[in-house]
Design an enzyme around this catalytic site. Structure first.
Site, mmCIF file in Angstrom:
data_model
loop_
_atom_site.group_PDB
_atom_site.id
_atom_site.type_symbol
_atom_site.label_atom_id
_atom_site.label_comp_id
_atom_site.label_asym_id
_atom_site.label_seq_id
_atom_site.Cartn_x
_atom_site.Cartn_y
_atom_site.Cartn_z
ATOM 1 N N ASN A 1 -4.043 3.631 1.095
ATOM 2 C CA ASN A 1 -4.940 4.728 1.425
ATOM 3 C C ASN A 1 -4.138 5.919 1.932
ATOM 4 O O ASN A 1 -3.100 5.774 2.579
ATOM 5 C CB ASN A 1 -6.034 4.304 2.413
ATOM 6 N N ASN B 1 -6.732 12.503 4.725
ATOM 7 C CA ASN B 1 -6.537 13.937 4.734
ATOM 8 C C ASN B 1 -7.375 14.501 5.873
ATOM 9 O O ASN B 1 -8.449 13.975 6.163
ATOM 10 C CB ASN B 1 -7.000 14.506 3.383
ATOM 11 N N ALA B 2 -6.910 15.560 6.502
ATOM 12 C CA ALA B 2 -7.664 16.167 7.595
ATOM 13 C C ALA B 2 -9.069 16.569 7.147
ATOM 14 O O ALA B 2 -10.014 16.531 7.939
ATOM 15 C CB ALA B 2 -6.917 17.372 8.147
ATOM 16 N N GLU C 1 -7.369 1.192 -3.437
ATOM 17 C CA GLU C 1 -7.722 0.685 -4.757
ATOM 18 C C GLU C 1 -7.593 1.770 -5.814
ATOM 19 O O GLU C 1 -7.118 1.513 -6.925
ATOM 20 C CB GLU C 1 -9.159 0.138 -4.758
#
Length: 142
Positions: free
Chosen positions: A52, A55-56, A65
């Site tokens: 994974n 992001n902000a 996945e």
């Protein structure tokens, strides 16, 4: 499907587990601190992994996945033979709804999906069990 021991290698689970566990350590999860790794085996036996990447701007993060599927496609794979997701949670870490649909694009109803924690595989499912009566390419006449 029964829970599996990550030490078993007869069906490639040990290799999937090790790939998912290793890539999980590289996850970019500064906001949730919830690192996830995924590894899949394609129709040719190749293993592809993803982690994974948060992001902000939360909605633009990427699931593990999705990363593994993108790596498979980039390498020329087109079918998921098995996938393993490794995360450290209080409960089972299974693919989210969107990732179940992503998996469905490249997998059949009997494709095994293994949920694991850092210590090993906790439970195994088929895609049909996690995404019953799913919408897939054949729905569009493909």
């Amino acid at each position: 499907m029964q829970a599996a021991d990550p030490g078993q290698s007869d069906d490639g689970l040990a290799a999937l587990f090790e790939a998912a566990r290793a890539v999980r350590e590289r996850a970019h999860a500064p906001y949730s601190r919830f690192r996830v790794g995924a590894a899949l085996r394609d129709e040719r036996g190749g293993i592809h992994a993803g982690c994974n990447v948060e992001n902000a701007a939360y909605p633009v993060g990427t699931c593990a996945e999705a990363g593994a599927i993108a790596a498979m496609v980039a390498a020329g794979g087109r079918r998921i033979a098995a996938i393993l997701v490794c995360g450290d949670g209080a409960g089972l870490v299974t693919p989210c709804g969107a990732c179940r649909q992503r998996i469905r694009e490249f997998a059949g109803p009997d494709t095994p999906i293994h949920a694991a924690g850092p210590g090993g595989i906790a439970r195994s499912f088929t895609l049909a069990a996690l995404l019953p009566e799913s919408f897939g390419p054949e729905t569009l006449g493909e």
